[in-house]
Write a protein that holds these residues in place. Structure first.
Motif, mmCIF file in Angstrom:
data_model
loop_
_atom_site.group_PDB
_atom_site.id
_atom_site.type_symbol
_atom_site.label_atom_id
_atom_site.label_comp_id
_atom_site.label_asym_id
_atom_site.label_seq_id
_atom_site.Cartn_x
_atom_site.Cartn_y
_atom_site.Cartn_z
ATOM 1 N N LEU A 18 0.832 -1.204 0.000
ATOM 2 C CA LEU A 18 0.000 0.000 0.000
ATOM 3 C C LEU A 18 0.864 1.249 0.000
ATOM 4 O O LEU A 18 0.591 2.213 -0.736
ATOM 5 N N GLN A 19 1.915 1.268 0.812
ATOM 6 C CA GLN A 19 2.810 2.419 0.828
ATOM 7 C C GLN A 19 3.447 2.635 -0.538
ATOM 8 O O GLN A 19 3.568 3.772 -1.015
ATOM 9 N N SER A 20 3.868 1.551 -1.192
ATOM 10 C CA SER A 20 4.464 1.661 -2.523
ATOM 11 C C SER A 20 3.455 2.212 -3.525
ATOM 12 O O SER A 20 3.796 3.024 -4.384
ATOM 13 N N ALA A 21 2.196 1.757 -3.412
ATOM 14 C CA ALA A 21 1.159 2.250 -4.321
ATOM 15 C C ALA A 21 0.900 3.734 -4.117
ATOM 16 O O ALA A 21 0.690 4.486 -5.082
ATOM 17 N N LEU A 22 0.932 4.186 -2.866
ATOM 18 C CA LEU A 22 0.640 5.599 -2.582
ATOM 19 C C LEU A 22 1.731 6.532 -3.098
ATOM 20 O O LEU A 22 1.467 7.713 -3.346
ATOM 21 N N LEU A 23 2.952 6.022 -3.253
ATOM 22 C CA LEU A 23 4.025 6.886 -3.770
ATOM 23 C C LEU A 23 3.680 7.442 -5.144
ATOM 24 O O LEU A 23 4.127 8.530 -5.500
ATOM 25 N N ALA A 24 2.914 6.682 -5.919
ATOM 26 C CA ALA A 24 2.542 7.117 -7.265
ATOM 27 C C ALA A 24 1.209 7.861 -7.292
ATOM 28 O O ALA A 24 0.698 8.159 -8.372
ATOM 29 N N GLN A 25 0.651 8.171 -6.117
ATOM 30 C CA GLN A 25 -0.661 8.815 -6.032
ATOM 31 C C GLN A 25 -0.593 10.073 -5.155
ATOM 32 O O GLN A 25 -1.223 10.129 -4.091
ATOM 33 N N PRO A 26 0.172 11.100 -5.546
ATOM 34 C CA PRO A 26 0.299 12.285 -4.679
ATOM 35 C C PRO A 26 -1.032 12.992 -4.421
ATOM 36 O O PRO A 26 -1.260 13.495 -3.326
ATOM 37 N N ALA A 38 -8.477 2.384 -4.169
ATOM 38 C CA ALA A 38 -8.194 3.656 -4.830
ATOM 39 C C ALA A 38 -6.719 3.793 -5.181
ATOM 40 O O ALA A 38 -6.358 4.367 -6.216
ATOM 41 N N ALA A 39 -5.856 3.269 -4.326
ATOM 42 C CA ALA A 39 -4.417 3.390 -4.566
ATOM 43 C C ALA A 39 -3.895 2.355 -5.548
ATOM 44 O O ALA A 39 -2.779 2.478 -6.051
ATOM 45 N N GLY A 40 -4.683 1.305 -5.836
ATOM 46 C CA GLY A 40 -4.211 0.242 -6.715
ATOM 47 C C GLY A 40 -3.235 -0.687 -6.024
ATOM 48 O O GLY A 40 -2.215 -1.078 -6.586
ATOM 49 N N LEU A 41 -3.554 -1.066 -4.782
ATOM 50 C CA LEU A 41 -2.654 -1.903 -3.987
ATOM 51 C C LEU A 41 -2.322 -3.219 -4.679
ATOM 52 O O LEU A 41 -1.176 -3.681 -4.637
ATOM 53 N N ASP A 42 -3.316 -3.854 -5.333
ATOM 54 C CA ASP A 42 -3.105 -5.190 -5.889
ATOM 55 C C ASP A 42 -1.954 -5.235 -6.883
ATOM 56 O O ASP A 42 -1.209 -6.207 -6.942
ATOM 57 N N ALA A 43 -1.806 -4.162 -7.671
ATOM 58 C CA ALA A 43 -0.746 -4.150 -8.683
ATOM 59 C C ALA A 43 0.640 -4.077 -8.067
ATOM 60 O O ALA A 43 1.636 -4.327 -8.753
ATOM 61 N N HIS A 44 0.723 -3.740 -6.794
ATOM 62 C CA HIS A 44 2.023 -3.581 -6.139
ATOM 63 C C HIS A 44 2.369 -4.749 -5.225
ATOM 64 O O HIS A 44 3.436 -4.728 -4.605
ATOM 65 N N LEU A 45 1.493 -5.758 -5.130
ATOM 66 C CA LEU A 45 1.761 -6.857 -4.207
ATOM 67 C C LEU A 45 2.975 -7.668 -4.624
ATOM 68 O O LEU A 45 3.952 -7.781 -3.880
ATOM 69 N N ARG A 46 2.949 -8.244 -5.834
ATOM 70 C CA ARG A 46 4.063 -9.089 -6.232
ATOM 71 C C ARG A 46 5.337 -8.296 -6.558
ATOM 72 O O ARG A 46 6.436 -8.804 -6.306
ATOM 73 N N PRO A 47 5.267 -7.078 -7.092
ATOM 74 C CA PRO A 47 6.510 -6.301 -7.225
ATOM 75 C C PRO A 47 7.151 -5.985 -5.875
ATOM 76 O O PRO A 47 8.369 -5.821 -5.780
#
Length: 643
Positions: free
Chosen positions: A406-414, A517-526
């Motif tokens: 989630l933290q990684s996803a939020l980096l791309a969502q200022p 909203a942040a798109g957490l799922d796309a950041h799970l495996r990365p």
């Protein structure tokens, strides 16, 4: 003098002699400091068959008598201590040369305890000793590296730590001991050090034996599993329908998914009741013999006991698990979730305790007049478990994985971060938001699972808080930054504060909305790849279920059932890594291997999308790996070559 001779022969002369040149006879030098060393060197020369008078010895000279007297006094009062790195190397060379610990200590005039501590560092790789010699790392840091028994592993961790954590000895110890188990851990206490070492297990101790680790976790778990199985057989002999074991602690979520039956007091027969009363009268009158008193106590204990009935035990079971401090915890009288309906119908458990299942039973009964197919559809379903099938520790670590994603996803969502910050600051919220937004950064790494890979912005070190004038100066500098830099700093800071738990029955709706909203799922495996360390913490049945889902090869999954859990975890780790080291996968298998994450990590939207994609297949039609493999032959067997 023998220890000094040994030291000089092994190490050579480490410190020059000091001498006063005779003013009247310049070719004569009077040794004022180092006389014992000179005598030892001459003894070595004589032993080697050389002329002691012809040996060459470096001497620091002076013609000033006052200075010479000062040197002589210093020789007696002060001995220059070697740098710790040089000490370690010197002691190591003497030990390799055959010197004993007492001989080394005597040669240097130090305690054996001091020398023993330094000798334990003598096996460190040379790059670590060189870092100590140049004061890049401290002696305490070098001692932390001594925890590692494998030089390659020590060098790997040493390389990782040089950038920002060169002297973080706590992190170093954690990295070097992540596959070890402390002697005080419940698992170690349960097995026992003696049994572990008798089975060939290696042990690592710190410099003074204050911390002890058992190096082979797999062996320890194997021994513990064997011991639990033996205890389970004793428990099964009581008459339970099933008995399961777990090396991890039980928690409320794991137990609450089960139904329960409870023991009932023993009913005394007429003869037992009469005998009890008669013995009680004898004891009260003071006329009871010792045998009478023993019989009374045994009878009272039997009548006070609570027992499970044969009918209860025929449908119920028990869980035997490792508890705190190495103790075994036993939970008896458990009904498996899918059997609760049958237990209600049999009158073994109260329907009021399970209203949803009771309602399903009532609906099924109302549909009794329907045909067999319709009745089957109306039959009661097993309840969903009240939590994930994970131990508390594993669920906590998976929550950390989800937080990192989630933290990684939020980096791309200022913009989303700014909205989140404004919302939290302007909206009164009952019991907070559930995302853990506070001034303390949320945990996004765990020592128990090293597989998390974070962006640099989320892995910053702790910084010392500012105070006084420094705050005003820092604020002034912050205001001079360009807007994009201020926005990035704010986004990174807020992202590091956010935390989230698993998407289970207790999931917070606001957290899940933010995750979608942040798109957490796309950041799970990365962010995280299921490592062997993680997989070994799952049950064997869970590992086989993952293999079956990814490979879609029923025959391979059946063959894999016969393998030890550790080997299954290793093989499954290679499959899920999807790299050159693992097996060759079909496109569909590879897609599923890249998509798989543990239950509770994905959002509801992500789970629905994944199910749709898997059912649709890569070509937009129904996927049928088994049929494809039957025609062309399976591209992977699903079974490790070495198992």
């Amino acid at each position: 003098m023998a220890p000094l001779v040994t030291s000089l022969r092994t190490l050579g002369l480490l410190q020059n002699l000091a001498g006063l040149r005779d003013a009247e006879a310049p070719e004569t030098v009077w040794i004022v400091a180092g006389g014992r060393r000179l005598a030892a060197l001459q003894a070595i020369a004589a032993a080697d068959g050389r002329d002691p008078a012809e040996i060459l010895v470096p001497v620091r000279l002076t013609e000033d008598e006052a200075e010479a007297r000062a040197w002589a006094g210093a020789e007696n009062l002060v001995r220059t201590r070697l740098h710790p790195a040089e000490e370690i190397r010197a002691y190591g060379r003497m030990a390799r040369g055959g010197s004993t610990l007492p001989e080394i200590a005597l040669a240097f005039g130090l305690s054996e305890r001091h020398v023993r501590g330094r000798l334990k560092l003598a096996g460190l790789p040379e790059p670590v000793l060189e870092a100590l010699a140049t004061d890049t790392i401290t002696l305490e840091t070098a001692q932390a590296y001594a925890l590692g028994a494998d030089p390659d592993r020590v060098l790997a961790v040493f390389g990782e730590m040089q950038s920002a954590h060169a002297n973080d000895r706590y992190r170093i110890r954690a990295r070097l001991s992540e596959h070890k188990v402390r002697l005080t851990d419940s698992l170690s206490v349960f097995v026992g050090r003696a049994a572990y070492e008798a089975a060939g297990g290696a042990v690592t101790e710190d410099l003074f034996g204050e911390d002890v680790w058992l190096d082979d976790r797999a062996l320890l778990e194997e021994l513990a599993g064997t011991k639990l199985v033996a205890l389970a057989e004793e428990l099964r002999a009581e008459g339970w329908a099933w008995v399961s074991t777990s090396l991890e602690r039980l928690d409320y979520n794991a137990l609450s998914a089960h139904g329960r039956v409870y023991p009932a007091p023993v009913e005394a027969g007429d003869e037992e009741a009469a005998r009890y009363d008669a013995l009680a009268e004898l004891i009260e009158a003071g006329a009871a013999s010792g045998a009478d008193e023993a019989e009374f106590e045994a009878l009272a204990a039997r009548l006070d006991a609570e027992l499970y009935s044969p009918e209860q035990m025929a449908q119920a079971g028990a869980i035997l698990a490792l508890g705190h401090g190495g103790q075994v915890r036993i939970e008896r009288g458990l009904i498996e979730p899918e059997a609760i309906g049958a237990a209600i119908e049999a009158g073994l458990v109260e329907a009021a305790r399970y209203p949803k299942i009771a309602e399903q039973i009532a609906k099924a009964a109302a549909a009794a007049g329907e045909d067999a197919e319709e009745a089957a559809e109306a039959a009661p379903e097993a309840p969903e478990p009240a939590g994930q099938a994970y131990s508390m520790a594993l669920a906590e670590d998976l929550g950390v994985v989800r937080t990192a994603a989630l933290q990684s996803a939020l980096l791309a969502q200022p913009d989303l971060v700014l909205d989140l910050l404004g919302f939290v600051l302007t909206t009164p919220l009952y019991h907070g938001t559930g995302i853990g937004l506070s001034t303390d950064p949320a945990a996004n790494t765990t020592d128990r699972d090293p597989g998390i890979v974070l962006p640099e912005a989320l892995a910053r070190d702790w910084a010392r808080p500012l105070g006084g004038e420094a705050v005003a100066e820092a604020f002034a500098r912050f205001r001079t930054l360009k807007k994009r830099d201020r926005d990035r700093a704010r986004t990174e800071a807020v992202a590091r504060l956010v935390s989230i738990g698993l998407n289970d029955a207790k999931a917070n709706p606001f957290c899940e909305a933010l995750a979608e909203a942040a798109g957490l799922d796309a950041h799970l495996r990365p962010t995280w790849v299921p490592s062997e360390a993680f997989l070994t913490r799952l049950k064997k049945g869970q590992l086989l279920a993952i293999h079956a889902w990814v490979m879609r090869d029923a025959e391979a999954s059946r063959r894999l059932e016969k393998q030890p859990k550790k080997d299954i975890a290793t093989w499954l780790g290679l499959i899920l890594a999807v790299d050159d080291k693992g097996p060759r996968l079909s496109p569909a298998q590879e897609a599923r291997a890249r998509a798989w994450v543990p239950e509770g990590l994905m959002t509801e939207r992500g789970k629905a999308a994944l199910i749709e994609a898997v059912e649709r297949g890569d070509d937009g039609e129904e996927a049928d790996d088994g049929a494809a493999e039957a025609e062309s032959g399976p591209q992977v067997t699903g079974e490790p070559d070495t198992v």
